[in-house]
Scaffold this active site. Structure first.
Site, short mmCIF file in Angstrom:
data_model
loop_
_atom_site.label_atom_id
_atom_site.label_comp_id
_atom_site.label_asym_id
_atom_site.label_seq_id
_atom_site.Cartn_x
_atom_site.Cartn_y
_atom_site.Cartn_z
N GLU A 233 7.49 21.60 23.92
CA GLU A 233 8.34 20.57 24.54
C GLU A 233 8.78 19.52 23.53
O GLU A 233 9.97 19.18 23.45
CB GLU A 233 7.61 19.90 25.69
CG GLU A 233 8.44 18.80 26.33
CD GLU A 233 7.77 18.10 27.49
OE1 GLU A 233 8.48 17.37 28.21
OE2 GLU A 233 6.56 18.27 27.68
N ASP B 191 6.84 23.94 31.16
CA ASP B 191 6.14 23.43 32.34
C ASP B 191 5.44 24.54 33.11
O ASP B 191 4.43 24.29 33.77
CB ASP B 191 7.12 22.73 33.29
CG ASP B 191 7.77 21.50 32.70
OD1 ASP B 191 7.04 20.70 32.09
OD2 ASP B 191 9.00 21.36 32.83
N THR C 13 3.02 13.45 31.56
CA THR C 13 2.99 12.31 30.65
C THR C 13 2.99 10.98 31.41
O THR C 13 2.28 10.03 31.03
CB THR C 13 4.18 12.37 29.67
OG1 THR C 13 4.08 13.55 28.89
CG2 THR C 13 4.18 11.16 28.75
N ILE D 207 1.27 17.66 26.82
CA ILE D 207 0.78 16.84 27.93
C ILE D 207 1.73 17.06 29.10
O ILE D 207 2.84 16.53 29.12
CB ILE D 207 0.71 15.35 27.58
CG1 ILE D 207 -0.24 15.10 26.41
CG2 ILE D 207 0.24 14.56 28.81
CD1 ILE D 207 -0.41 13.62 26.05
N ASP D 208 1.32 17.86 30.05
CA ASP D 208 2.11 18.05 31.26
C ASP D 208 1.63 17.00 32.27
O ASP D 208 0.51 17.09 32.77
CB ASP D 208 1.93 19.46 31.82
CG ASP D 208 2.90 19.72 32.96
OD1 ASP D 208 4.09 19.42 32.80
OD2 ASP D 208 2.46 20.22 34.01
N ASP E 78 3.26 23.01 26.47
CA ASP E 78 3.48 21.64 26.92
C ASP E 78 2.22 20.86 26.57
O ASP E 78 1.17 21.05 27.19
CB ASP E 78 3.73 21.59 28.43
CG ASP E 78 4.24 20.22 28.88
OD1 ASP E 78 4.05 19.25 28.13
OD2 ASP E 78 4.82 20.13 29.98
#
Length: 261
Positions: free
Chosen positions: A70, A220, A95, A92-93, A90
Site C-alpha cells: 500500500e 486490503d 490506520t 497497517i490495515d 497492507d
C-alpha cells in the site's frame, strides 16, 4: 510431494509477527500523522516502517519475488500483478484505528503465484490474534481451526461494513442508502470495526455473517479473502459472481464476504 510455498508462508508468519510487535511498540509513543488523498486518508511513519520491515526481510530471503504494498504504491511504485510470486501487503490495515488507538489494527499479507492466492496472513496485533490460511488446508486463528457461521438467512445475520467521508456526493448517498436498505430488511445489526482484513477474519471465524465494502483495494483483501474461503465462505463482486482465488479484481468494485456457498 512437499508444499513448495510452505516455507514462504512460515517466513511470512514470522515477519508479520515482527511487524505486529513494531506496531504495538509504536502505540506507546506519540503518533505523527500525515494525510494522503483526503483529510481522512491517513498515513503514519509506522505504516512506512512496517512495510519496509516486511519487504526487506522477504527480499533478503526471496530476492526474485515481487511486491505490491500500500505505501509503496502511494509513493509511486507500480501496482502490477504478474505470474511471478507476489506478496500483497497492507502494513497497517486500520490506520485511523491505529491513530486513535482503537483496538482493531492488523497487518495483512497475501501471497500470489500465477495470479492465484496461495496463502493469506492477517495479524490483529492488539488482540494478538493471528489468522492464517493455506489454499486447500483450511483457516486458523492462533492455530485453532475456524469456520464461517453457516448462516444463510440474512434476517438472522450480523453484517459488517465500513463507512466514512466520501468526496463524491453520489458515492456518499449510495453508502448511506446501502446501510438503510440492509438495516430495514431487517438484519440483527451492522458493525464497522475499521479494518477490512479484520472484518473478513470476523466473518471467517463466525463472529459475523457477512461483510460488504465499496472501494476496497487489493492489499486490503488479499490476505483476508484467502482466510474467508478456507473457512468455508465465499467472496463475490457487486454482480454476485464468485471471485476467482487470485486477486483478479478492479480496486473500485464492491466486494462482499458471505457465509453462503
Amino acid at each position: 510431494m512437499s508444499d513448495p510455498w510452505q516455507e514462504c508462508m512460515d517466513h511470512g508468519v514470522e515477519v508479520t509477527k515482527q511487524a505486529g510487535k513494531m506496531i504495538r511498540e509504536a502505540l506507546q509513543k506519540d503518533i505523527a500523522v500525515k494525510q494522503k488523498s483526503s483529510p481522512v486518508d491517513l498515513v503514519t511513519e509506522t505504516d512506512q516502517r512496517v512495510e519496509q520491515l516486511i519487504i526487506s526481510s522477504i527480499k533478503e530471503k526471496y530476492p526474485t519475488h515481487s511486491f505490491i504494498g500500500e505505501e509503496s504504491v502511494a509513493a509511486g511504485a507500480p501496482s502490477v500483478l504478474t505470474d511471478n510470486p507476489t506478496w500483497i501487503i497492507d502494513p497497517i490495515d486500520g490506520t485511523t484505528n491505529f491513530v486513535h488507538r482503537f483496538p482493531f489494527v492488523s497487518v495483512s499479507v497475501g501471497f500470489a503465484v500465477n495470479k492465484e492466492i496461495e496463502f493469506g496472513i492477517v495479524y490483529s496485533c492488539i488482540e494478538d490474534k493471528l489468522y492464517t490460511a493455506r489454499k486447500g488446508n483450511g483457516a486458523f486463528c492462533n492455530g485453532v481451526s475456524i469456520k464461517v457461521s453457516g448462516q444463510q438467512d440474512i434476517h438472522q445475520s450480523l453484517v459488517l461494513t465500513e463507512m466514512g467521508f466520501k468526496k463524491d456526493p453520489e458515492q456518499f448517498n449510495t453508502m448511506l442508502s446501502n446501510i438503510r436498505k440492509i438495516l430495514t430488511l431487517p438484519v440483527h445489526g451492522i458493525r464497522s470495526p475499521g479494518s477490512a482484513a479484520v472484518n473478513m477474519c470476523l466473518v471467517a471465524c463466525g463472529a459475523a455473517d457477512a461483510y460488504y465494502h465499496m472501494g476496497i483495494h487489493c492489499w486490503d483483501m488479499a490476505g483476508g479473502a484467502a482466510i474467508v474461503r478456507e473457512a468455508g465462505g465465499v467472496v463475490v463482486d457487486i454482480s454476485g459472481k464468485k471471485r476467482p482465488s487470485g486477486p483478479k479484481w478492479k480496486q473500485t468494485h464492491i466486494r462482499e464476504s458471505t457465509t453462503s456457498p
